[in-house]
Design a protein around this motif. Structure first.
Motif, mmCIF file in Angstrom:
data_model
loop_
_atom_site.group_PDB
_atom_site.id
_atom_site.type_symbol
_atom_site.label_atom_id
_atom_site.label_comp_id
_atom_site.label_asym_id
_atom_site.label_seq_id
_atom_site.Cartn_x
_atom_site.Cartn_y
_atom_site.Cartn_z
ATOM 1 N N GLN A 1 0.828 -1.215 0.000
ATOM 2 C CA GLN A 1 0.000 0.000 0.000
ATOM 3 C C GLN A 1 0.855 1.255 0.000
ATOM 4 O O GLN A 1 0.513 2.263 -0.645
ATOM 5 C CB GLN A 1 -0.940 -0.016 1.212
ATOM 6 N N LEU B 1 2.116 1.590 -3.691
ATOM 7 C CA LEU B 1 1.040 1.958 -4.614
ATOM 8 C C LEU B 1 0.565 3.388 -4.358
ATOM 9 O O LEU B 1 0.308 4.153 -5.299
ATOM 10 C CB LEU B 1 -0.129 0.982 -4.467
ATOM 11 N N SER B 2 0.457 3.748 -3.068
ATOM 12 C CA SER B 2 0.029 5.105 -2.718
ATOM 13 C C SER B 2 1.034 6.139 -3.213
ATOM 14 O O SER B 2 0.653 7.204 -3.724
ATOM 15 C CB SER B 2 -0.142 5.217 -1.199
ATOM 16 N N ILE C 1 0.683 6.738 -6.989
ATOM 17 C CA ILE C 1 -0.466 7.595 -7.292
ATOM 18 C C ILE C 1 -0.172 9.045 -6.935
ATOM 19 O O ILE C 1 -0.474 9.979 -7.700
ATOM 20 C CB ILE C 1 -1.721 7.083 -6.554
ATOM 21 N N GLU D 1 1.559 9.039 -11.212
ATOM 22 C CA GLU D 1 1.759 7.904 -12.135
ATOM 23 C C GLU D 1 2.524 8.372 -13.388
ATOM 24 O O GLU D 1 2.238 7.963 -14.505
ATOM 25 C CB GLU D 1 0.411 7.275 -12.520
ATOM 26 N N TYR E 1 0.289 -5.921 -9.737
ATOM 27 C CA TYR E 1 -0.284 -4.873 -8.889
ATOM 28 C C TYR E 1 0.106 -3.508 -9.452
ATOM 29 O O TYR E 1 -0.605 -2.525 -9.277
ATOM 30 C CB TYR E 1 0.220 -5.004 -7.445
ATOM 31 N N VAL F 1 -0.825 2.164 -11.312
ATOM 32 C CA VAL F 1 -1.463 1.176 -10.437
ATOM 33 C C VAL F 1 -2.567 0.462 -11.216
ATOM 34 O O VAL F 1 -3.425 1.108 -11.839
ATOM 35 C CB VAL F 1 -2.045 1.856 -9.180
ATOM 36 N N GLU G 1 -5.885 -2.318 -11.690
ATOM 37 C CA GLU G 1 -7.163 -2.485 -10.999
ATOM 38 C C GLU G 1 -6.986 -3.375 -9.772
ATOM 39 O O GLU G 1 -7.591 -3.145 -8.726
ATOM 40 C CB GLU G 1 -8.203 -3.084 -11.949
ATOM 41 N N LYS H 1 -5.495 -1.350 -7.046
ATOM 42 C CA LYS H 1 -6.475 -0.471 -6.411
ATOM 43 C C LYS H 1 -7.287 -1.220 -5.346
ATOM 44 O O LYS H 1 -7.657 -0.650 -4.311
ATOM 45 C CB LYS H 1 -7.389 0.135 -7.463
ATOM 46 N N GLN H 2 -7.533 -2.510 -5.592
ATOM 47 C CA GLN H 2 -8.231 -3.331 -4.590
ATOM 48 C C GLN H 2 -7.408 -3.446 -3.318
ATOM 49 O O GLN H 2 -7.946 -3.448 -2.206
ATOM 50 C CB GLN H 2 -8.521 -4.722 -5.159
ATOM 51 N N LEU I 1 -5.240 -1.145 -2.245
ATOM 52 C CA LEU I 1 -5.315 0.165 -1.592
ATOM 53 C C LEU I 1 -6.618 0.341 -0.815
ATOM 54 O O LEU I 1 -6.657 0.979 0.236
ATOM 55 C CB LEU I 1 -5.188 1.276 -2.639
ATOM 56 N N LEU I 2 -7.698 -0.262 -1.311
ATOM 57 C CA LEU I 2 -9.008 -0.144 -0.661
ATOM 58 C C LEU I 2 -9.204 -1.178 0.447
ATOM 59 O O LEU I 2 -10.273 -1.236 1.062
ATOM 60 C CB LEU I 2 -10.124 -0.294 -1.709
#
Length: 594
Positions: A408, A411-412, A415, A419, A472, A485, A487, A490-491, A493-494
């Motif tokens: 996370q 990926l964060s 973003i 990107e 990822y 990132v 899809e 993104k899962q 991250l959520l």
């Protein structure tokens, strides 16, 4: 005579391999066909057997001279009339061979695609009764293939002018869906006439070695596999020379092959390897296409290849006899920089460069994947496949660690950086680097700046490689690939998906598989006899009998002609040529044991 009887008569095999009979049946029915079979699956029989059952001649278009000579030698040993026409023979010899073809004394004629550029050769073809044109290494015809050759596209235009309208058979081991579609379009082959058996090589064990000294690993591995035939691929001529010198200092016999060697040296070194005089070949990718040496027990890539297609084709030169073999990649991040440099310096247009960058990213993904290595390759070729159960990743018993939180963070950060940056800049932001080039972007104001402080930049880069390999993160093509990132990312991250990674792997090279189903002593005795016959006939030993045949002989010890015919690879022709010598040797073995 049915197809199985013909297979046994001419080639000594009792059963067809997967896909062979279907392809042969279509060819004999006059159906233009594309056959996609893995390396070592017996593609050549798909045109050799029909050639023997038809009245006219079969024309084989082949990209390399070494492939032609190799196959013609093997056919000659089996008593099948074949010849080649290429630049290695003079005009007088060329004329002699053309007359033999015109008289009907030759069943298979091998030529290079460039030969079609000569008008007198095209006229010669119009005088022949050609039943079939076999196009070997057909991926070379596609501009999206890893070994595209413009001459392959050009010669295809002349095939329609042949008066006998021969059946077309295109064969390849490495074709992605895009390449397959290209071949079908250029040759006018219907999609439903394509026979693809899958890309699985069940006898190969795949491994990626990272985080180890390459030379140390190589020394240990070769000491554990002494006298076994193997190929080591290196990225450059200089690296090949250095490896050979280092191996010789360790008293490990090795020879070399690259474009910098003289033609005489390349030929001599290749023959030393093929004839089992020197078990180890160190080479650039200039070596190998069309080399049909069946008893190669391992292929080691000393650095990262440029594409999955190239890697799988080169790795597939191991274990062509169907016995167990290793395909090992020694990987370091520096390999990627070298391959990127090669693409940058090429003369290709931007469209093709972008394609090559993307293929290189796929190769990098293979090196960093923790899923089944064989399955990763199969999926690349559009073949879902199942886990192989024996590659390095499948047998890895390390415990998986939950790295969702670190994922996370990465990926964060990607973003928050818009990107619009690559792996190095992302890693520097995460560890809080003071690099001056970052200041103009004001990354120090990001909440993710320094969020992984205390972790080395190398470790963060490796984590990014892992997350890219597992999809990822996505990587754009081009000289300066950018991170985005996916899809799936993104899962994560959520909080909808967790990420796991295995701990650092220390590769164990101590395990050496041993086949105890036959007598190694008997095998060595028969191997020496095979070598003696091969030297007298001036052909590589595997053309007399494969290691599979010798091991069956060493296990079963046949003493009658009928028993000898039951050995895989023994047909009436080889029984007549070699049966007496081998049966005499086997009787001697039995008498010694009595």
């Amino acid at each position: 005579m049915n197809l199985e009887e013909a297979l046994k008569k001419y080639f000594g095999y009792d059963h067809f391999r997967n896909g062979q009979k279907e392809i042969i049946t279509q060819v004999l029915s006059g159906i233009d066909t594309l056959g996609i079979l893995p390396t070592g699956a017996g593609k050549s029989i798909c045109y050799q057997l029909p050639a023997l059952l038809q009245n006219g001649v079969t024309l084989v278009v082949s990209p390399l001279i070494s492939l032609m000579k190799d196959q013609v030698d093997q056919l000659t040993v089996s008593g099948i009339p074949a010849t080649f026409i290429n630049s290695t023979i003079n005009e007088s010899e060329c004329s002699t061979r053309m007359r033999l073809v015109e008289k009907g004394s030759i069943k298979l004629l091998f030529v290079a695609p460039e030969r079609f550029l000569q008008s007198d050769f095209r006229h010669f073809l119009t005088q022949l009764s050609i039943d079939c044109v076999a196009i070997d290494e057909a991926h070379c015809i596609s501009q999206w293939g890893h070994d595209f050759r413009p001459s392959y596209v050009e010669f295809a235009t002349y095939l329609k002018a042949l008066p006998t309208h021969p059946t077309l058979l295109a064969l390849t081991a490495t074709a992605t869906p895009a390449v397959s579609a290209d071949i079908q379009k250029l040759l006018g082959i219907q999609q439903n006439h394509t026979i693809q058996t899958g890309f699985l090589r069940e006898n190969l064990r795949f491994e990626v070695v990272k985080g180890q000294d390459k030379s140390t690993f190589l020394k240990q591995y070769l000491n554990q596999h002494k006298n076994e035939a193997g190929i080591i691929y290196a990225a450059t001529r200089k690296e090949v020379d250095q490896l050979v010198d280092a191996l010789k200092k360790l008293n490990i016999p090795a020879t070399k092959y690259h474009a910098g060697c003289s033609e005489a040296d390349r030929k001599a070194n290749q023959e030393a390897f093929l004839y089992d005089a020197i078990p180890l070949m160190v080479a650039t990718n200039a070596f190998g296409m069309g080399i049909n040496k069946s008893n190669v027990r391992f292929v080691i890539h000393y650095s990262l290849p440029s594409t999955i297609e190239a890697y799988y084709q080169e790795a597939g030169r191991a274990g062509r006899d169907g016995l167990s073999a290793d395909a090992i990649l020694l990987y370091s991040p520096n390999d990627l920089r070298l391959r990127t440099y090669f693409i940058d310096q090429s003369d290709a247009d931007e469209k093709h460069k972008k394609n090559e960058y993307e293929k290189l990213r796929q190769m990098q993904g293979y090196a960093n994947s923790e899923d089944c290595l064989q399955r990763y390759i199969l999926q690349y070729f559009g073949d879902e496949g199942e886990s192989c159960g024996k590659c390095q990743n499948c047998v890895d018993e390390r415990v998986k660690k939950d790295i969702t939180q670190d994922t996370q963070k990465v990926l964060s950060c990607v973003i928050r950086m818009g990107e619009r940056f690559g792996k190095t800049a992302t890693a520097q932001v995460l560890i809080g680097s003071k690099n001056k080039t970052l200041e103009k972007w004001h990354f120090e104001t990001l909440s993710t700046y320094g969020i992984m402080k205390g972790v080395s930049q190398k470790s963060v880069r490796e984590l990014i490689d892992f997350l890219s390999a597992e999809h990822y993160l996505l990587i754009t093509g081009g000289t300066f690939p950018l991170l985005t990132v996916s899809e799936t990312g993104k899962q994560v991250l959520l909080g909808q998906k967790k990420v796991y990674r295995k701990t650092t792997l220390l590769t164990d090279t101590s395990a050496v598989s041993t086949d105890t189903s036959f007598s190694q002593t008997h095998f060595e005795t028969l191997r020496l006899l095979r070598l003696e016959i091969a030297k007298n006939e001036k052909v590589p030993p595997f053309m007399i009998f494969s290691d599979v045949s010798l091991k069956e002989m060493a296990r079963d010890l046949p003493v009658t002609a009928a028993d000898f015919l039951n050995i895989s690879g023994v047909g009436p022709v080889k029984l007549q040529k070699y049966g007496q010598a081998f049966l005499k040797k086997i009787k001697g073995i039995k008498n010694t044991e009595a």
